[in-house]
Motif scaffolding. Sequence first.
Motif, PDB file in Angstrom:
ATOM      1  N   THR A  51      78.570  77.178  61.230  1.00 48.08           N
ATOM      2  CA  THR A  51      77.762  76.601  62.300  1.00 48.08           C
ATOM      3  C   THR A  51      78.069  77.301  63.619  1.00 48.08           C
ATOM      4  O   THR A  51      79.237  77.420  63.996  1.00 48.08           O
ATOM      5  CB  THR A  51      78.061  75.093  62.437  1.00 48.08           C
TER       6      THR A  51
ATOM      7  N   LYS B 218      77.293  76.656  69.607  1.00 50.34           N
ATOM      8  CA  LYS B 218      76.357  75.895  70.440  1.00 50.34           C
ATOM      9  C   LYS B 218      75.741  74.711  69.697  1.00 50.34           C
ATOM     10  O   LYS B 218      75.186  73.826  70.319  1.00 50.34           O
ATOM     11  CB  LYS B 218      75.260  76.802  70.987  1.00 50.34           C
ATOM     12  N   GLU B 219      75.842  74.672  68.372  1.00 47.32           N
ATOM     13  CA  GLU B 219      75.298  73.569  67.594  1.00 47.32           C
ATOM     14  C   GLU B 219      76.344  72.514  67.236  1.00 47.32           C
ATOM     15  O   GLU B 219      76.031  71.530  66.583  1.00 47.32           O
ATOM     16  CB  GLU B 219      74.649  74.088  66.313  1.00 47.32           C
TER      17      GLU B 219
ATOM     18  N   ARG C 154      78.769  69.453  68.077  1.00 42.99           N
ATOM     19  CA  ARG C 154      78.752  68.367  69.055  1.00 42.99           C
ATOM     20  C   ARG C 154      80.119  67.703  69.161  1.00 42.99           C
ATOM     21  O   ARG C 154      80.912  67.720  68.222  1.00 42.99           O
ATOM     22  CB  ARG C 154      77.739  67.295  68.653  1.00 42.99           C
TER      23      ARG C 154
ATOM     24  N   LYS D  77      84.767  73.559  67.915  1.00 41.96           N
ATOM     25  CA  LYS D  77      84.668  73.917  66.496  1.00 41.96           C
ATOM     26  C   LYS D  77      86.039  73.953  65.816  1.00 41.96           C
ATOM     27  O   LYS D  77      86.185  73.495  64.680  1.00 41.96           O
ATOM     28  CB  LYS D  77      83.974  75.278  66.396  1.00 41.96           C
TER      29      LYS D  77
ATOM     30  N   LYS E  37      77.495  67.986  63.897  1.00 42.89           N
ATOM     31  CA  LYS E  37      76.537  69.087  63.952  1.00 42.89           C
ATOM     32  C   LYS E  37      75.179  68.583  64.418  1.00 42.89           C
ATOM     33  O   LYS E  37      74.726  67.531  63.988  1.00 42.89           O
ATOM     34  CB  LYS E  37      76.397  69.708  62.569  1.00 42.89           C
ATOM     35  N   LYS E  38      74.534  69.343  65.290  1.00 42.24           N
ATOM     36  CA  LYS E  38      73.166  69.009  65.690  1.00 42.24           C
ATOM     37  C   LYS E  38      72.261  69.268  64.495  1.00 42.24           C
ATOM     38  O   LYS E  38      72.290  70.338  63.895  1.00 42.24           O
ATOM     39  CB  LYS E  38      72.716  69.878  66.855  1.00 42.24           C
ATOM     40  N   ARG E  39      71.470  68.301  64.163  1.00 48.31           N
ATOM     41  CA  ARG E  39      70.555  68.419  63.031  1.00 48.31           C
ATOM     42  C   ARG E  39      69.119  68.388  63.532  1.00 48.31           C
ATOM     43  O   ARG E  39      68.801  67.710  64.493  1.00 48.31           O
ATOM     44  CB  ARG E  39      70.757  67.268  62.049  1.00 48.31           C
ATOM     45  N   ALA E  40      68.256  69.082  62.851  1.00 47.37           N
ATOM     46  CA  ALA E  40      66.827  69.045  63.181  1.00 47.37           C
ATOM     47  C   ALA E  40      66.278  67.698  62.736  1.00 47.37           C
ATOM     48  O   ALA E  40      66.689  67.172  61.710  1.00 47.37           O
ATOM     49  CB  ALA E  40      66.094  70.171  62.470  1.00 47.37           C
TER      50      ALA E  40
END
Length: 94
Positions: free
Chosen positions: A24, A27-28, A30, A34, A59-62
């Motif tokens: 990941t 930037k993705e 949260r 990391k 993790k940012k998810r769509a």
Amino acid sequence: MLRYLPFLLVLAVWIYAFIDVLNTPEKEVRHLPKVVWVIIVLLFGEVLLGPIAWFVTGKKRAPAGGGSRRGGWVAPDDNPDFLKGLNEDRRDDS
């Protein structure tokens, strides 16, 4: 063999979460850096707390469905240009 299944499932989730954290982009990620997520997944992987925490909050998810499709692939029946082309082809055949 069946008695090893829970261990193998926990191991698979643990490994998947670890690889997902590593792959990941920064930037993705949260809430925490990391590196901290890697440590959490490794330390709490045996009881699945680390991997579950990563999947839920790390993790940012769509958004599932209903999200904006700018620049993404659009199915032909949702694509106005494709539908317009079908209408033009139908008129040319008549």
